[in-house]
Design an enzyme around this catalytic site. Structure first.
Site, PDB file in Angstrom:
ATOM      1  N   ASP A 293     -94.179  -6.974  -2.600  1.00 28.86           N
ATOM      2  CA  ASP A 293     -93.419  -7.023  -3.850  1.00 28.86           C
ATOM      3  C   ASP A 293     -94.330  -7.007  -5.073  1.00 28.86           C
ATOM      4  O   ASP A 293     -95.509  -7.353  -4.995  1.00 28.86           O
ATOM      5  CB  ASP A 293     -92.587  -8.306  -3.907  1.00 28.86           C
ATOM      6  CG  ASP A 293     -91.374  -8.239  -2.982  1.00 28.86           C
ATOM      7  OD1 ASP A 293     -91.339  -7.338  -2.112  1.00 28.86           O
ATOM      8  OD2 ASP A 293     -90.487  -9.096  -3.118  1.00 28.86           O
ATOM      9  N   ASP A 294     -93.717  -6.644  -6.188  1.00 28.57           N
ATOM     10  CA  ASP A 294     -94.239  -6.869  -7.550  1.00 28.57           C
ATOM     11  C   ASP A 294     -95.279  -5.858  -8.035  1.00 28.57           C
ATOM     12  O   ASP A 294     -95.711  -5.954  -9.174  1.00 28.57           O
ATOM     13  CB  ASP A 294     -94.830  -8.276  -7.720  1.00 28.57           C
ATOM     14  CG  ASP A 294     -93.765  -9.362  -7.553  1.00 28.57           C
ATOM     15  OD1 ASP A 294     -92.611  -9.007  -7.273  1.00 28.57           O
ATOM     16  OD2 ASP A 294     -94.100 -10.548  -7.692  1.00 28.57           O
ATOM     17  N   HIS A 437     -96.818 -10.405  -1.410  1.00 29.50           N
ATOM     18  CA  HIS A 437     -96.971  -9.930  -2.782  1.00 29.50           C
ATOM     19  C   HIS A 437     -98.259  -9.132  -2.910  1.00 29.50           C
ATOM     20  O   HIS A 437     -99.347  -9.703  -2.849  1.00 29.50           O
ATOM     21  CB  HIS A 437     -96.908 -11.101  -3.759  1.00 29.50           C
ATOM     22  CG  HIS A 437     -95.557 -11.737  -3.780  1.00 29.50           C
ATOM     23  ND1 HIS A 437     -95.193 -12.707  -2.880  1.00 29.50           N
ATOM     24  CD2 HIS A 437     -94.470 -11.474  -4.540  1.00 29.50           C
ATOM     25  CE1 HIS A 437     -93.919 -13.043  -3.105  1.00 29.50           C
ATOM     26  NE2 HIS A 437     -93.464 -12.311  -4.109  1.00 29.50           N
TER      27      HIS A 437
HETATM   28 ZN    ZN Z   1     -90.979 -10.350  -7.017  1.00 25.40          ZN
END
Ligand code: ZN
Length: 492
Positions: A293-294, A437
């Protein structure tokens, strides 16, 4: 500047999302309307070489749950160490201030801090970075804006006051701003304007100096974004050499921009999500889906190298603002067999937003990813896993299946790569969807170990849709793991 039209559209949306107030463009038209003088025409970050988006997260956590939701992103530029330092310091300051504000808050509704950014200018010697900070302390959002400037000629990073020639110029500008506010006759209070508040300044295409205020600063909060454009002829005598170079950089960019051609992006929504992006039959193989993610961020190239070396595929839930900065990394993800998916535009808690803002956040990200890789994403993951019926309805309308996770690497709150690797390899089972992440260096450090151990146990690392095989995934449905399918076959 080939993407000017697109980013102009995004800029309009971004500004109207701030307060909905003053931009005159109508949403039915794709053409950038130059009529509103307080409009800043943001530079498409993808056209700026050596730029990556960094994120900063909140390491504080009580009772296993984040007490507050924090997502801070800011750009980092090659060869601009002082700007990078200033942006980092600004981000840290914002985070610490927010921590102090929320120290004694009850855990629900969780307070949220979100910082995203735009480029007010980026050409030649000049870079202008506009940081927009949104805070939600339980009763709505309030936004504040700060624009930092960097002059390669002097090697200095300054606040917006650095655009001016000194204290006297700041005083004169404050008076000009008060006059203009007074003339407008809007429900503002010009008497509240002080020089300190002029910390977000940039130029419009005509070279006028645009001064932006924080919410509630000089008028009722309901006004939303409030900005004043001081005409170039009045602003010119007040500018410092850096200010003049910044003004010229914006004018030059406007001259070079191609005539605005409406850019139409595909908007068709698929009925259901196919099982493309890989051909592993997870009814036969032991599959695990790693998700990152991200990103994309500075560590993404390294992560992609590791996955490539191990012959592993993954799913990347990218944030629109970061994706817009590095479309080349999205292309790399896509051509190397990974799936690029939607993690919203600016990582806000979507469950706190209106339906139209949820749709705006997801659609802008869809458009940005589609423009980069030529394929419209079919999966989304909600920031903070925060879902409600509105979010699920909008996802359904947009043809997006919703992905959760059943293994959490817990990597947002540690810098211990070994702990991350141990946790993932201990918890992963057949059909697992693992949340990680890709913007945290420690997570990326943990990846080789994770790949080696999981592959050593006979797991194949696939994209999320591959877990669901021929059954496919349906728009608007939530998928936490593929183990429902896996359970129907003997475990080995
Ligand atoms: Zn996130």
């Amino acid at each position: 500047m080939h993407k000017k039209g697109l980013i102009g559209g995004i800029a309009l949306l971004a500004l109207s999302a701030v307060g909905g107030g003053l931009a005159t463009a109508s949403p039915e038209r794709d053409v950038l309307v130059p009529a509103e003088p307080t409009m800043i025409d943001f530079v498409d970050p993808a056209t700026v070489g050596g730029l990556v988006a960094r994120t900063l997260s909140d390491a504080d956590r009580g009772h296993g749950h984040a007490r507050r939701l924090v997502h801070i992103t800011y750009p980092e530029l090659r060869d601009a160490p002082r700007l990078n330092r200033a942006l980092h310091d600004e981000a840290e300051r914002t985070l610490h201030h927010f921590r102090d504000l929320t120290k004694f808050d009850a855990p629900r509704p969780r307070p949220e801090l979100n910082v995203d950014w735009q480029l007010a200018a980026a050409s030649g010697d000049i870079v202008g970075v506009r940081l927009r900070t949104g805070e939600s302390l339980g009763n709505g959002w309030s936004n504040s804006i700060r624009t930092l400037w960097y002059d390669r000629r002097t090697g200095k990073a300054t606040g917006s006051a650095g655009l001016l020639s000194g204290h006297a110029a700041l005083r004169d500008l404050t008076r000009l701003v008060k006059d203009r506010l007074a003339k407008r006759g809007s429900p503002t209070d010009p008497g509240r304007v002080t020089g300190d508040q002029l910390d977000s300044m940039a130029f419009n295409q005509g070279g006028d100096l645009v001064v932006e205020f924080d919410d509630c600063q000089v008028g009722p909060c309901s006004l939303g974004r409030l900005a004043v454009a001081v005409p170039a002829r009045q602003a010119d005598p007040l500018l410092s050499p850096t200010g003049r170079r910044a003004q010229e950089a914006v004018r030059e960019a406007a001259r070079q921009a191609a005539p605005t051609v409406p850019r139409t992006l595909p908007s068709s929504s698929p009925e259901a999500v196919s099982n493309r992006a890989g051909s592993v039959d997870c009814a036969k193989a032991k599959c695990v889906a790693l998700t990152f993610d991200d990103g994309p961020g500075p560590d993404t190239p390294r992560l992609l190298d590791m996955l490539h070396q191990a012959g592993a595929r993954a799913t990347f839930f990218t944030v629109g603002t970061s994706a817009a900065a590095r479309p080349d990394l999205l292309v790399r993800m896509s051509v190397e067999g990974h799936l690029v998916a939607n993690h919203s535009w600016a990582h806000l808690d979507l469950s706190k937003l209106t339906t139209s803002k949820i749709a705006d956040s997801l659609r802008r990200t869809q458009d940005t990813i589609t423009a980069a890789i030529g394929e419209r994403p079919t999966l989304m993951r909600a920031p903070y896993g925060a879902l409600n019926e509105d979010v699920m309805d909008v996802a359904a309308d947009m043809g997006l299946a919703i992905v959760g996770r059943n293994v959490d690497a817990g990597d947002k709150y540690t810098n211990d790569a070994k702990a991350i690797a141990d946790r993932v390899t201990r918890q992963a089972r057949v059909g697992a969807i693992v949340l990680m992440h890709g913007v945290h260096p420690a997570t990326v450090d943990a990846v080789p170990d994770i790949l080696k151990k999981l592959q050593g146990k006979g797991y194949t690392l696939v994209t999320v849709p591959e877990l669901y095989g021929t059954a496919g995934m349906q728009a608007g449905h939530l998928y936490r793991s593929g183990s429902e399918i896996a359970r129907h076959r003997p475990l080995t």
